[in-house]
Design an enzyme around this catalytic site. Structure first.
Site, PDB file in Angstrom:
ATOM      1  N   LYS A  75      -2.546  11.532  -7.143  1.00 26.00           N
ATOM      2  CA  LYS A  75      -3.869  12.134  -7.011  1.00 26.00           C
ATOM      3  C   LYS A  75      -4.634  12.010  -8.317  1.00 26.00           C
ATOM      4  O   LYS A  75      -5.843  11.722  -8.318  1.00 26.00           O
ATOM      5  CB  LYS A  75      -3.741  13.601  -6.610  1.00 26.00           C
ATOM      6  CG  LYS A  75      -5.079  14.343  -6.602  1.00 26.00           C
ATOM      7  CD  LYS A  75      -4.942  15.788  -6.163  1.00 26.00           C
ATOM      8  CE  LYS A  75      -6.303  16.494  -6.213  1.00 26.00           C
ATOM      9  NZ  LYS A  75      -6.236  17.880  -5.676  1.00 26.00           N
ATOM     10  N   HIS A  91       8.635 -23.655  22.610  1.00 25.38           N
ATOM     11  CA  HIS A  91       7.637 -22.711  23.115  1.00 25.38           C
ATOM     12  C   HIS A  91       8.296 -21.469  23.715  1.00 25.38           C
ATOM     13  O   HIS A  91       7.949 -21.019  24.800  1.00 25.38           O
ATOM     14  CB  HIS A  91       6.709 -23.386  24.123  1.00 25.38           C
ATOM     15  CG  HIS A  91       5.942 -24.542  23.554  1.00 25.38           C
ATOM     16  ND1 HIS A  91       5.005 -24.391  22.572  1.00 25.38           N
ATOM     17  CD2 HIS A  91       6.011 -25.875  23.820  1.00 25.38           C
ATOM     18  CE1 HIS A  91       4.506 -25.589  22.247  1.00 25.38           C
ATOM     19  NE2 HIS A  91       5.106 -26.496  22.988  1.00 25.38           N
TER      20      HIS A  91
END
Length: 534
Positions: A152, A286
């Site tokens: 912070k 594929h």
């Protein structure tokens, strides 16, 4: 309730801040001594806790224990150490404000410019199977409080939560301090660290109490940007799970960088090969198998045998495919692969001679799986506006299914088959699961000979499997991932000369399908379980 409002005009600019005082409290001691030595050599005062302080002291690094700063001893078996104004005042004081600086002086608190903190090993303790009481003791309180306070206040304090950040701090020492940009980046990583930690605790507690979490939390870390996605106009990246042990964690040993499609096909290939306990190879194009096989019974090189048998299923489609093996790749298999253009080869390991042969193929991507490879227990798929979640489909006996072998199958036509045919049916049933639905797979001798995949009706899949098998269809066995809704699809297989069939059953027209098998005198088994793969 909200935080205090402060007039922005009262802030004083601070960019590069020299490090004069640091607090260190880490569970991961990697690189700690070296960092402590660098800080001490730069004249930084070190404040530390517990085992962190002890390790630094053993290494001859001067350090002040936190109890000397707080004037309060560590208590409650170490549960209370740093939760004190003398610590948090030093982390939270915003020295851009003259009033905060004055208050620190009045309170006799000194500011910190650096916090090196990471948290108790909660995830590791949980994964070890430790009892709940031990896991709870690894829920850190003081550590997250310090991390969040420093993050912070990143305008004034640099916070480091991983040894990966130590080099940046050493560079900052040499350059006269940390910059605001550096502190801001460290703060973002720190909040991510505590957020991940809290999620782990919340998920564990939800599981312990039997409550299914109402929020799906998926956390992954960017591993690599990819050149593009399925197509060149799509953006893509690879993210990895912290505890993942799959294709995303595979080590690339050689070849071009992996693409999005490479990862998809490689995962499908590994999924197929690892469905078998025997040495097995899957060749994928594929995301669909164009060949799956296990080693022949009598061979001196099982994985090479499995590869050549998988390749023979459909050599045309294997060109430009992705190969996965569930055993170490041998020199013989490597020489076979080298003769065919292949995009990716993935395996648990490679013989040194095999790797030398394969590395000559500059375009071949070679991946080594983690030694403890495993699939995720859950699968999720994004849909518009949400995500679908399901348990992974597998043939793992621990899953509680009786269908991982043929012991639970029901014979619905013909006579019981011999051992060789039963083995082929079991192989076909396992291999069929890796084929996109509607799926039909023909097999013989532990190898696929024809695959029909991804068709919008089962009849077309049957025709495709038979046409790909050609003459090899006669005498093969057939597996279907779901029931035959009519007898027409099965009839295609019967006319092609299959010797036995395995399918889930469950159609309202099962009797019609069974009658067709009976008329042909072909044994057919129902598994009672389907394996759709969309």
């Amino acid at each position: 309730m909200s935080g205090p409002r402060i007039d922005p005009s009262l802030y004083r600019e601070r960019d590069r801040i020299p490090i004069r005082r640091a607090i260190l409290s880490v569970s991961d001691k990697t690189g700690l001594v070296e960092l402590g030595q660098a800080l001490a050599a730069a004249g930084v005062e070190l404040v530390s806790t517990g085992s962190t302080a002890a390790l630094l002291q053993e290494a001859g690094v001067p350090v002040t224990e936190v109890a000397s700063v707080t004037g309060f001893p560590e208590s409650l078996d170490g549960r209370v150490k740093t939760l004190h104004p003398a610590v948090h005042g030093g982390l939270l004081a915003d020295l851009r404000l003259e009033d905060h600086e004055r208050q620190l002086d009045d309170l006799g608190i000194r500011a910190f410019e650096l916090a090196v903190v990471n948290l108790y090993p909660f995830a590791e303790t949980r994964a070890s199977g430790a009892p709940a009481a031990e896991v709870i003791e690894q829920i850190d309180i003081g550590g997250p409080a310090m991390v969040r306070a420093a993050a912070k206040n990143h305008a004034n304090v640099a916070v480091v939560v991983s040894p990966d950040g130590y080099d940046g701090i050493r560079r900052a020492l040499a350059e006269g301090g940390t910059t605001l940009e550096q502190r801001r980046a460290l703060a973002a990583a720190a909040f991510g660290h505590t957020a991940s930690y809290d999620r782990q605790v919340a998920d564990w507690l939800a599981k312990e109490t039997g409550e299914r979490d109402r929020v799906l939390r998926v956390e992954a870390t960017l591993a690599a940007p990819l050149r593009y996605g399925e197509n060149s106009h799509q953006q893509a990246s690879l993210y990895t799970f912290a505890e993942g042990r799959g294709i995303a964690q595979a080590e690339q040993l050689a070849g071009k960088e992996m693409s999005y499609n490479n990862y998809v096909d490689a995962d499908a290939a590994v999924r197929a090969a690892y469905d078998f306990e025997r040495p097995a190879v899957a060749i994928i194009k594929h995301a669909n198998p164009c060949g799956v096989a296990v080693a022949s019974a009598k061979t001196v090189d099982p994985i090479a045998s499995a590869h050549i048998r998988a390749h023979e299923c459909d050599p045309v489609s294997a060109f430009g495919g992705v190969i996965a093996a569930n055993r170490t790749v041998t020199l013989r298999m490597a020489e076979q692969v080298a003769d065919v253009f292949t995009e990716v080869l993935v395996a648990p390991d490679f013989e040194s001679d095999a790797l030398a042969v394969l590395s000559r193929k500059k375009n071949l991507r070679i991946l080594r799986l983690p030694a403890d490879y495993r699939r995720e227990g859950w699968e999720f798929r994004q849909i518009s506006g949400g995500v679908l979640l399901q348990t992974a489909d597998s043939f793992d006996a621990e899953r509680g299914s009786a269908q991982h072998d043929s012991s639970g199958w029901r014979l619905v036509s013909g006579e019981e088959v011999d051992d060789a045919t039963r083995a082929d049916l079991e192989f076909a049933w396992r291999a069929c699961r890796a084929v996109k639905s509607n799926a039909i797979l023909l097999a013989d001798g532990g190898a696929s000979v024809g695959v029909g995949m991804g068709q919008v009706n089962r009849v077309d899949s049957c025709h495709l499997a038979v046409s790909r098998a050609g003459k090899r269809a006669r005498g093969s066995v057939a597996a279907s991932d779901a029931f035959f809704p009519f007898s027409d699809g099965l009839q295609v297989l019967l006319d092609a000369g299959v010797r036995a069939v395995v399918q889930p059953g469950g159609s309202v027209r099962d009797e019609e399908v069974i009658d067709a098998a009976k008329r042909a005198g072909v044994p057919m088994y129902f598994t009672g379980e389907r394996h759709f793969y969309h």
